[in-house]
Design a protein around this motif. Structure first.
Motif, PDB file in Angstrom:
ATOM      1  N   SER A  88       0.827  -1.208   0.000  1.00 21.97           N
ATOM      2  CA  SER A  88       0.000   0.000   0.000  1.00 21.97           C
ATOM      3  C   SER A  88       0.860   1.256   0.000  1.00 21.97           C
ATOM      4  CB  SER A  88      -0.936  -0.001   1.218  1.00 21.97           C
ATOM      5  OG  SER A  88      -1.813  -1.106   1.186  1.00 21.97           O
ATOM      6  N   ALA A  89       1.942   1.235   0.768  1.00 27.23           N
ATOM      7  CA  ALA A  89       2.848   2.390   0.815  1.00 27.23           C
ATOM      8  C   ALA A  89       3.537   2.590  -0.533  1.00 27.23           C
ATOM      9  CB  ALA A  89       3.880   2.183   1.919  1.00 27.23           C
ATOM     10  N   ILE A  90       3.979   1.481  -1.153  1.00 27.26           N
ATOM     11  CA  ILE A  90       4.615   1.558  -2.475  1.00 27.26           C
ATOM     12  C   ILE A  90       3.640   2.122  -3.496  1.00 27.26           C
ATOM     13  CG2 ILE A  90       5.545   0.170  -4.368  1.00 27.26           C
ATOM     14  CD1 ILE A  90       6.645  -1.746  -2.175  1.00 27.26           C
ATOM     15  N   LEU A  91       2.403   1.660  -3.437  1.00 25.64           N
ATOM     16  CA  LEU A  91       1.377   2.133  -4.363  1.00 25.64           C
ATOM     17  C   LEU A  91       1.130   3.625  -4.189  1.00 25.64           C
ATOM     18  CD1 LEU A  91      -0.747   1.456  -6.498  1.00 25.64           C
ATOM     19  CD2 LEU A  91      -2.313   0.846  -4.655  1.00 25.64           C
ATOM     20  N   ALA A  92       1.092   4.095  -2.956  1.00 22.84           N
ATOM     21  CA  ALA A  92       0.867   5.519  -2.694  1.00 22.84           C
ATOM     22  C   ALA A  92       1.999   6.368  -3.259  1.00 22.84           C
ATOM     23  CB  ALA A  92       0.728   5.750  -1.186  1.00 22.84           C
ATOM     24  N   VAL A  93       3.231   5.921  -3.057  1.00 19.59           N
ATOM     25  CA  VAL A  93       4.386   6.646  -3.598  1.00 19.59           C
ATOM     26  C   VAL A  93       4.310   6.713  -5.123  1.00 19.59           C
ATOM     27  CG1 VAL A  93       6.900   6.579  -3.900  1.00 19.59           C
ATOM     28  CG2 VAL A  93       5.898   6.135  -1.649  1.00 19.59           C
ATOM     29  N   PHE A  94       3.942   5.595  -5.721  1.00 24.03           N
ATOM     30  CA  PHE A  94       3.838   5.535  -7.183  1.00 24.03           C
ATOM     31  C   PHE A  94       2.809   6.537  -7.700  1.00 24.03           C
ATOM     32  CE2 PHE A  94       1.521   3.802 -10.857  1.00 24.03           C
ATOM     33  CZ  PHE A  94       2.547   3.747 -11.784  1.00 24.03           C
ATOM     34  N   VAL A  95       1.621   6.530  -7.123  1.00 24.38           N
ATOM     35  CA  VAL A  95       0.550   7.423  -7.590  1.00 24.38           C
ATOM     36  C   VAL A  95       0.949   8.882  -7.401  1.00 24.38           C
ATOM     37  CG1 VAL A  95      -1.823   8.164  -7.185  1.00 24.38           C
ATOM     38  CG2 VAL A  95      -1.264   5.728  -7.188  1.00 24.38           C
ATOM     39  N   ILE A  96       1.512   9.223  -6.266  1.00 26.85           N
ATOM     40  CA  ILE A  96       1.910  10.613  -6.001  1.00 26.85           C
ATOM     41  C   ILE A  96       2.970  11.069  -7.005  1.00 26.85           C
ATOM     42  CG2 ILE A  96       3.095  12.119  -4.344  1.00 26.85           C
ATOM     43  CD1 ILE A  96       1.726  10.460  -2.125  1.00 26.85           C
ATOM     44  N   ALA A  97       3.963  10.208  -7.269  1.00 23.35           N
ATOM     45  CA  ALA A  97       5.036  10.579  -8.200  1.00 23.35           C
ATOM     46  C   ALA A  97       4.511  10.740  -9.622  1.00 23.35           C
ATOM     47  CB  ALA A  97       6.140   9.519  -8.161  1.00 23.35           C
ATOM     48  N   LEU A 116       8.938  -3.820  -8.143  1.00 20.80           N
ATOM     49  CA  LEU A 116       9.759  -3.638  -9.341  1.00 20.80           C
ATOM     50  C   LEU A 116       8.930  -3.134 -10.525  1.00 20.80           C
ATOM     51  CD1 LEU A 116      12.154  -6.731  -9.253  1.00 20.80           C
ATOM     52  CD2 LEU A 116      12.750  -4.326  -8.896  1.00 20.80           C
ATOM     53  N   VAL A 117       7.706  -3.632 -10.671  1.00 19.30           N
ATOM     54  CA  VAL A 117       6.861  -3.170 -11.771  1.00 19.30           C
ATOM     55  C   VAL A 117       6.519  -1.693 -11.597  1.00 19.30           C
ATOM     56  CG1 VAL A 117       4.603  -3.384 -12.873  1.00 19.30           C
ATOM     57  CG2 VAL A 117       5.900  -5.435 -12.291  1.00 19.30           C
ATOM     58  N   LEU A 118       6.116  -1.296 -10.400  1.00 23.27           N
ATOM     59  CA  LEU A 118       5.753   0.105 -10.182  1.00 23.27           C
ATOM     60  C   LEU A 118       6.978   1.018 -10.271  1.00 23.27           C
ATOM     61  CD1 LEU A 118       3.044  -0.035  -7.362  1.00 23.27           C
ATOM     62  CD2 LEU A 118       2.765   0.062  -9.839  1.00 23.27           C
ATOM     63  N   ALA A 119       8.138   0.532  -9.814  1.00 21.14           N
ATOM     64  CA  ALA A 119       9.361   1.331  -9.956  1.00 21.14           C
ATOM     65  C   ALA A 119       9.704   1.511 -11.428  1.00 21.14           C
ATOM     66  CB  ALA A 119      10.511   0.653  -9.212  1.00 21.14           C
ATOM     67  N   THR A 120       9.483   0.480 -12.228  1.00 18.97           N
ATOM     68  CA  THR A 120       9.700   0.602 -13.672  1.00 18.97           C
ATOM     69  C   THR A 120       8.784   1.657 -14.260  1.00 18.97           C
ATOM     70  OG1 THR A 120      10.358  -1.726 -13.861  1.00 18.97           O
ATOM     71  CG2 THR A 120       9.640  -0.622 -15.885  1.00 18.97           C
ATOM     72  N   GLY A 121       7.546   1.713 -13.768  1.00 23.85           N
ATOM     73  CA  GLY A 121       6.609   2.731 -14.236  1.00 23.85           C
ATOM     74  C   GLY A 121       7.057   4.145 -13.906  1.00 23.85           C
ATOM     75  N   LEU A 122       7.919   4.281 -12.891  1.00 20.55           N
ATOM     76  CA  LEU A 122       8.458   5.597 -12.530  1.00 20.55           C
ATOM     77  C   LEU A 122       9.798   5.879 -13.197  1.00 20.55           C
ATOM     78  CD1 LEU A 122       7.674   5.836  -8.696  1.00 20.55           C
ATOM     79  CD2 LEU A 122       6.403   6.824 -10.617  1.00 20.55           C
ATOM     80  N   ALA A 123      10.385   4.858 -13.835  1.00 23.47           N
ATOM     81  CA  ALA A 123      11.676   5.066 -14.506  1.00 23.47           C
ATOM     82  C   ALA A 123      11.534   6.170 -15.543  1.00 23.47           C
ATOM     83  CB  ALA A 123      12.142   3.770 -15.165  1.00 23.47           C
TER      84      ALA A 123
END
Length: 439
Positions: free
Chosen positions: A6-15, A114-121
């Motif tokens: 949930s925390a990873i998802l929140a960071v992803f959406v905010i970024a 890793l998938v969400l981090a790739t989406g932020l790459a």
């Protein structure tokens, strides 16, 4: 969902939202601060045409992205918001699909992250604020891949929903980029044959439908002569001046004068002469329109080695795209903040040697099921191996389809290879963890 997820998802959406908001509120060429490339004007012009006109569907550009522009009423801030929202949803859907592939909780968390981090790459995220097809195409690829991940692990009650998502995403991809149409044609064709052997007729029907859509999209592209400028680029950049290819082309009627030679030596510095119809290039362009494409494919038929050697020589376009952050390679000035870039680099670092290492591990890992009965049961490994093959085929199609900005055109293949790496590496970790737990 675990609290860490949930925390990873929140960071992803905010970024993701932060880049879209900064771009929409910024000041640039169109009002908002967006990336405008050489093809942007073509998409904007196509969006002004009547939706059922021939030029809309068989014009200078594929119809998918102009339809999105038309849908938002040509408001650029709304367009960037739409691209950002679609991209955010697509990556989350993909991450949830990948997450379902693993039984071990720790591996599930790693795959999701890793998938969400790739989406932020930066390599991938920067296109959310561009007037171009990249963001929509990547989102369609993410949804199609995520749907396939969901399909292999879900029960019958939800398979129809995810199957429909896969078909719709594939259609969007086909209508957005011509290279996607060829990839979908190949994948759907082979999948349909496999389903037919298992007598899964509903899946055969879906695959056949996508084959028809892909063939139709390729036909519209041919009718719109979208191959013309690509062939102009390919012959001038790669074949003029080549010790083997040039004599073959000359024998087929190509006349090489000083203007054509200058085009080969410095395409970027002389392309304006093509656009302004320089008389010295008229004969070259007339030959391209009449004989260029057939001569190009005829050379392939006589020199199959070219098909393999050239893409291998250009592999840096997918190993190290150089499209992210400051966008130095193409002069794009949309900066992604440093924390977001660092998060993205955890999954996709634009370092050639590191990319080689990751893809080498992926290639070796994809072969493990051939020698291990336990690994053979891993859906993640099988899906990762399939995606690896698709990504390589996608790059091969793009490379031989256009000689300009191959890294940008092959961004979908780069994404597929990255996702293959995540599935294979996490699949191996999950298999090892399961074996350890069993012992």
């Amino acid at each position: 969902m675990h609290r860490f997820e949930s925390a990873i998802l929140a960071v992803f959406v905010i970024a993701k939202l932060a880049l879209g908001i900064r771009s929409s509120l910024g000041s640039g060429i169109l009002g908002p601060r967006v990336i405008v490339g050489a093809d942007s004007e073509l998409y904007l012009e196509s969006a002004k045409r009547a939706i059922w006109s021939v030029d809309q569907w068989a014009g200078a550009v594929p119809p998918g992205y102009p339809l999105l522009i038309k849908l938002v009423g040509s408001h650029w801030r709304v367009l960037i918001a739409a691209q950002t929202a679609v991209s955010t949803f697509a990556w989350i859907y993909l991450a949830l699909g990948v997450r379902q592939m693993f039984a071990v909780a720790q591996v599930r968390l790693v795959g999701f992250a890793l998938v969400l981090a790739t989406g932020l790459a930066a390599t991938f995220q920067v296109w959310d604020v561009a007037i171009g097809t990249e963001s929509l195409s990547l989102a369609a690829t993410a949804v199609a891949t995520g749907a396939c991940c969901h399909l292999v692990v879900r029960d019958a009650g939800t398979r129809r929903l995810h199957g429909a998502a896969a078909v719709v995403a594939a259609m969007v991809a086909v209508l957005t980029r011509d290279a996607n149409a060829v990839v979908v044609l190949l994948v759907a064709g082979f999948a349909g044959l496999g389903f037919a052997r298992c007598r899964e007729w509903r899946k055969v029907g879906a695959a056949f439908f996508l084959v028809v859509v892909a063939i139709g999209a390729i036909g519209l592209s041919t009718h719109g002569r979208r191959w013309y400028w690509q062939t102009v680029d390919l012959v001038a950049i790669r074949m003029v001046g080549d010790a083997d290819a040039q004599p073959f082309m000359v024998a087929r009627g190509l006349v090489i004068n000083d203007a054509v030679d200058a085009l080969h030596r410095d395409y970027g510095g002389n392309v304006i002469r093509l656009l302004r119809s320089d008389p010295d290039l008229d004969e070259y362009q007339a030959w391209i329109a009449k004989e260029g494409r057939s001569a190009y494919y005829a050379y392939f038929a006589r020199n199959p080695r070219w098909l393999i050697v050239k893409p291998v020589a250009g592999r840096s376009d997918i190993m190290q795209p150089g499209l992210g952050g400051e966008g130095a390679k193409y002069g794009f000035d949309i900066a992604i903040d440093r924390p977001t870039r660092l998060i993205g680099a955890l999954a996709f670092a634009e370092v050639g040697l590191l990319r080689w290492l990751v893809l080498s591990v992926t290639a070796v890992g994809a072969l493990v099921p051939l020698f291990s009965r336990r690994a053979r049961r891993s859906r993640a490994l099988r899906c990762g191996a399939a995606l690896l093959v698709i990504g390589i085929a996608h790059f091969w199609i793009v490379y031989h389809g256009d000689a300009l900005e191959v890294a940008r055109h092959a961004i979908g293949a780069t994404m597929q290879l990255q996702l293959a790496s995540i599935l294979v590496v996490c699949g191996l970790l999950n298999t090892l963890a399961e074996r350890k737990n069993a012992d």
